[in-house]
Design a protein around this motif. Sequence first.
Motif, mmCIF file in Angstrom:
data_model
loop_
_atom_site.group_PDB
_atom_site.id
_atom_site.type_symbol
_atom_site.label_atom_id
_atom_site.label_comp_id
_atom_site.label_asym_id
_atom_site.label_seq_id
_atom_site.Cartn_x
_atom_site.Cartn_y
_atom_site.Cartn_z
ATOM 1 N N ILE A 77 10.703 24.274 48.674
ATOM 2 C CA ILE A 77 9.493 25.063 48.416
ATOM 3 C C ILE A 77 9.817 26.547 48.350
ATOM 4 C CG2 ILE A 77 7.263 25.742 49.409
ATOM 5 C CD1 ILE A 77 7.049 22.909 50.544
ATOM 6 N N VAL A 78 10.656 27.013 49.276
ATOM 7 C CA VAL A 78 11.029 28.431 49.269
ATOM 8 C C VAL A 78 11.840 28.774 48.026
ATOM 9 C CG1 VAL A 78 12.331 30.213 50.498
ATOM 10 C CG2 VAL A 78 10.924 28.596 51.775
ATOM 11 N N SER A 79 12.757 27.904 47.639
ATOM 12 C CA SER A 79 13.574 28.172 46.449
ATOM 13 C C SER A 79 12.734 28.208 45.181
ATOM 14 C CB SER A 79 14.663 27.106 46.324
ATOM 15 O OG SER A 79 14.085 25.816 46.148
ATOM 16 N N LEU A 80 11.749 27.321 45.073
ATOM 17 C CA LEU A 80 10.862 27.353 43.903
ATOM 18 C C LEU A 80 10.018 28.622 43.893
ATOM 19 C CD1 LEU A 80 9.655 23.634 43.748
ATOM 20 C CD2 LEU A 80 11.353 24.762 42.304
ATOM 21 N N GLY A 81 9.600 29.076 45.090
ATOM 22 C CA GLY A 81 8.873 30.339 45.159
ATOM 23 C C GLY A 81 9.719 31.510 44.710
ATOM 24 N N LEU A 82 11.000 31.515 45.082
ATOM 25 C CA LEU A 82 11.902 32.573 44.613
ATOM 26 C C LEU A 82 12.094 32.496 43.110
ATOM 27 C CD1 LEU A 82 14.676 32.530 47.368
ATOM 28 C CD2 LEU A 82 12.918 34.253 47.023
ATOM 29 N N ALA A 83 12.188 31.295 42.579
ATOM 30 C CA ALA A 83 12.339 31.143 41.131
ATOM 31 C C ALA A 83 11.135 31.686 40.386
ATOM 32 C CB ALA A 83 12.564 29.668 40.785
ATOM 33 N N ILE A 84 9.944 31.470 40.936
ATOM 34 C CA ILE A 84 8.743 32.026 40.306
ATOM 35 C C ILE A 84 8.743 33.544 40.415
ATOM 36 C CG2 ILE A 84 6.225 32.151 40.482
ATOM 37 C CD1 ILE A 84 6.203 29.258 41.320
ATOM 38 N N ALA A 85 9.218 34.076 41.555
ATOM 39 C CA ALA A 85 9.233 35.530 41.746
ATOM 40 C C ALA A 85 10.150 36.221 40.752
ATOM 41 C CB ALA A 85 9.662 35.858 43.181
ATOM 42 N N VAL A 86 11.262 35.582 40.395
ATOM 43 C CA VAL A 86 12.189 36.183 39.416
ATOM 44 C C VAL A 86 11.896 35.704 38.002
ATOM 45 C CG1 VAL A 86 14.003 36.436 41.140
ATOM 46 C CG2 VAL A 86 13.912 34.351 39.770
ATOM 47 N N ARG A 87 10.784 34.991 37.819
ATOM 48 C CA ARG A 87 10.309 34.545 36.502
ATOM 49 C C ARG A 87 11.305 33.607 35.831
ATOM 50 N NH1 ARG A 87 7.741 40.144 34.014
ATOM 51 N NH2 ARG A 87 6.278 40.525 35.722
ATOM 52 N N ALA A 88 11.837 32.671 36.586
ATOM 53 C CA ALA A 88 12.709 31.661 36.007
ATOM 54 C C ALA A 88 11.879 30.704 35.146
ATOM 55 C CB ALA A 88 13.428 30.890 37.116
ATOM 56 N N LYS A 89 12.434 30.298 34.013
ATOM 57 C CA LYS A 89 11.675 29.492 33.072
ATOM 58 C C LYS A 89 11.891 27.999 33.294
ATOM 59 C CE LYS A 89 11.985 33.157 29.582
ATOM 60 N NZ LYS A 89 12.444 33.518 28.224
ATOM 61 N N ASN A 90 13.129 27.555 33.286
ATOM 62 C CA ASN A 90 13.435 26.138 33.437
ATOM 63 C C ASN A 90 14.452 25.967 34.562
ATOM 64 O OD1 ASN A 90 11.846 25.229 31.150
ATOM 65 N ND2 ASN A 90 13.394 26.211 29.877
ATOM 66 N N PRO A 91 14.007 26.032 35.823
ATOM 67 C CA PRO A 91 14.959 25.949 36.931
ATOM 68 C C PRO A 91 15.528 24.541 37.091
ATOM 69 C CG PRO A 91 12.724 25.955 37.778
ATOM 70 C CD PRO A 91 12.618 26.165 36.288
ATOM 71 N N LYS A 92 16.792 24.479 37.505
ATOM 72 C CA LYS A 92 17.448 23.224 37.826
ATOM 73 C C LYS A 92 17.749 23.224 39.319
ATOM 74 C CE LYS A 92 21.479 20.364 36.756
ATOM 75 N NZ LYS A 92 22.742 20.278 35.978
ATOM 76 N N VAL A 93 17.157 22.285 40.043
ATOM 77 C CA VAL A 93 17.267 22.247 41.495
ATOM 78 C C VAL A 93 18.328 21.223 41.884
ATOM 79 C CG1 VAL A 93 16.040 21.903 43.664
ATOM 80 C CG2 VAL A 93 14.844 22.881 41.697
ATOM 81 N N CYS A 94 19.268 21.645 42.734
ATOM 82 C CA CYS A 94 20.310 20.766 43.250
ATOM 83 C C CYS A 94 20.158 20.675 44.766
ATOM 84 C CB CYS A 94 21.701 21.297 42.897
ATOM 85 S SG CYS A 94 21.997 21.465 41.116
ATOM 86 N N GLY A 95 20.018 19.468 45.290
ATOM 87 C CA GLY A 95 19.871 19.266 46.720
ATOM 88 C C GLY A 95 20.741 18.122 47.203
ATOM 89 N N ASP A 96 21.016 18.088 48.506
ATOM 90 C CA ASP A 96 21.878 17.048 49.073
ATOM 91 C C ASP A 96 21.091 15.933 49.745
ATOM 92 O OD1 ASP A 96 20.904 18.488 51.140
ATOM 93 O OD2 ASP A 96 22.834 19.015 52.029
ATOM 94 N N SER A 97 19.768 15.956 49.636
ATOM 95 C CA SER A 97 18.942 14.891 50.203
ATOM 96 C C SER A 97 18.481 13.972 49.075
ATOM 97 C CB SER A 97 17.727 15.484 50.932
ATOM 98 O OG SER A 97 16.882 14.455 51.397
ATOM 99 N N ARG A 98 19.033 12.778 49.048
ATOM 100 C CA ARG A 98 18.668 11.844 47.990
ATOM 101 C C ARG A 98 17.209 11.422 48.095
ATOM 102 N NH1 ARG A 98 23.874 7.698 47.601
ATOM 103 N NH2 ARG A 98 25.445 9.296 47.081
ATOM 104 N N LEU A 99 16.698 11.369 49.312
ATOM 105 C CA LEU A 99 15.308 10.963 49.495
ATOM 106 C C LEU A 99 14.357 11.970 48.871
ATOM 107 C CD1 LEU A 99 13.257 9.010 50.742
ATOM 108 C CD2 LEU A 99 13.370 10.364 52.839
ATOM 109 N N VAL A 100 14.586 13.265 49.127
ATOM 110 C CA VAL A 100 13.720 14.301 48.566
ATOM 111 C C VAL A 100 13.826 14.313 47.041
ATOM 112 C CG1 VAL A 100 13.276 16.780 48.472
ATOM 113 C CG2 VAL A 100 13.836 15.693 50.657
ATOM 114 N N VAL A 101 15.037 14.188 46.519
ATOM 115 C CA VAL A 101 15.226 14.155 45.066
ATOM 116 C C VAL A 101 14.498 12.969 44.452
ATOM 117 C CG1 VAL A 101 16.928 13.946 43.226
ATOM 118 C CG2 VAL A 101 17.416 15.391 45.207
ATOM 119 N N ALA A 102 14.580 11.807 45.112
ATOM 120 C CA ALA A 102 13.899 10.627 44.596
ATOM 121 C C ALA A 102 12.382 10.781 44.666
ATOM 122 C CB ALA A 102 14.347 9.389 45.388
ATOM 123 N N HIS A 103 11.871 11.439 45.715
ATOM 124 C CA HIS A 103 10.434 11.691 45.806
ATOM 125 C C HIS A 103 9.948 12.550 44.651
ATOM 126 C CE1 HIS A 103 10.060 10.842 50.418
ATOM 127 N NE2 HIS A 103 10.205 9.745 49.702
#
Length: 492
Positions: A178-204
Amino acid sequence: MVKKANGKWSMCIDFTDLNDACPKDCYPLPRIDTLIDATAGHEMLSFMDDFGGYNHIKMHKDDTPKKPVYHVSKVLHEAELNYSITEKFELAFIKTSRKVASRRLVKWVNELGKFDIKYKPRMDMKAQALADFVVEFTINDQEVGGLVLQSLDGFMIEYNLRLDFLTMNQEAEYKALIVSLGLAIAVRAKNPKVCGDSRLVVAHVNGDFEAKDDTMAKYMRVVKGILTQFDECLPIPFAIWGMDILGPFPIASGQRKFIVVAIDYFTKWIEAKALAKITTNKIAQFFWENVICRFGIPRILIIDNGRKFDNAEFRKYCDDSSIELRFTSIAHPQENGQAEVSNRIILVGLKKKVVRSRNTWADELLPILWACRTTCKVTIEATPFMLAYGAEVVVPLEITHKSPKIKAYEPEINEEGIRLALDLIDEVRYEANTRNAEHRRRVSLYYNIRVKERFFQQGDLVLRKIKVSGVGERGKLTPNLEGPYKVKKTLR
C-alpha cells in the motif's frame, strides 16, 4: 644587530620558526586587559585552570561521588532515527567530544572568569539524564521494513517503513504494498510493476487466490482501490461526448434554423453545425464528420431522451461503432451539464454578435467556436486547444501586434519545442484532470451543505412532478405537481 639611522644599534630576534618549535596551546591565556581590570583595587588575583581536570586538586573520598555530571543532548533527525544502538552510542560520543572541545566555549569561559559566577547543577540532573537515556535507547515493539521504487532509467527511491503494531508477515507485506503504491502515485508513475516475496499477497492481488481472512480481505480491497487510480492517472481525451440540439432560430441562409452541438467532457472542445432540419441521418452525419473523423470513435455519448436521439436507427448507428449511449433522466435533464453549458456559451456569443440582422447568426457560429476553443477554462485552468494539441494557438491579435512569441520564431527551435510539448502533453492533461476533480469536489461540497435530508415513511402523503409521469397536457398554466400519493413502501 641592526644599525639604526641615528648611529645606534638595535637588537632584532627572528621568531619565524618559533611557532613550529613550540607546542600548540589549546587553552590560550585570556585577554590581558580583562585581567588588569579584574585586579584593579586588589592586592592579588588567583584563578584555577578548570580544564585541567580534578586531578590538580585532590578531593576527599566522601566528595568523589558528588562530582557533577553534565548531559549533552542531541535530537535525532531523518536517517539518524534508523541507526543501530551501537551507531547511536558512537554518535553520542562524537557529539559530546565536539561540544566539550569547542574553542568558542573555552573563550567564553575565560571571558566570564572575571565575574563572581557560581555554577549550581540542577537538582534533578541525574534523574533527567537517566530518563532521557531510557527513552532514547529503549527498543520498542515495532517492526521495521523497507521498499525500493525504481524507474526505468535506474533512478531509485528507498523508503523505510516502521509499523507501530505487531503484525503477521502477510499484513506487513500488504502494508508495504500500500505504501509503495502511494509513492508511485506521488511520483506519477503510469504503469507500475510490483515485485514482492509473498506469494499469498501476489496471488490475492492477481485474483488467483481468494482472501478468506477478514483482515486480508480488507487489505486486498484497499489495494484494489489504489490500483484503479492508475487507470485514471492518464485521462483519455475525446472519450466522452455530450450532444444536444439548439433552436429553432430565425431562418438563416440555406433555411438553417437549428444548431447541433457536441462537447468533449474532458477538454471542453465544442463542435457545432447549423442545420435546416433535425433528422437522424443529419445528426449521424454531423457526428461522423465533426467528431469521429477528427477525434476518433468515443466510448460514451450522453444525450437527452428526445426522439431525434432515442430511436432505433440512431441506436443501431452507435452500436455499429461500439459507442455506449447514456440518456439523461427525464426529471433531471441537467445531468448532461456539459452540453447545457456549451449551449449557453453559444447563445451568449450569438446575442453579442448578432445585433442588426438576426438572420446572419449562422455566419457567426465559427468565430464563436474559435473563441470557445482558445479561452482558458476555470475548471481545468487550460484552453481546450492546449489539451487537444499540446500547445497554445496563435491568435490574430499576436500577428497584428507582433507578440514576443512571433518575434522570437525560429523554424528549427519551434519544431523542437513542439516535439517537447507533445512529450509533455500527458502531464498537462493529468494536471488538468486533477484540477477538474478538485473543482467538482468543491462544488459538490458547497451543494451538499445546502441540501436538507428528508426521510419518507410508509403511509406518508407526497406530491409528484407532472413532467416525470408524462400524463396529461402540459402548458404554461399547468401545475408542476400532482397528487397527493401515499407511500406504500420505502426502498432505502
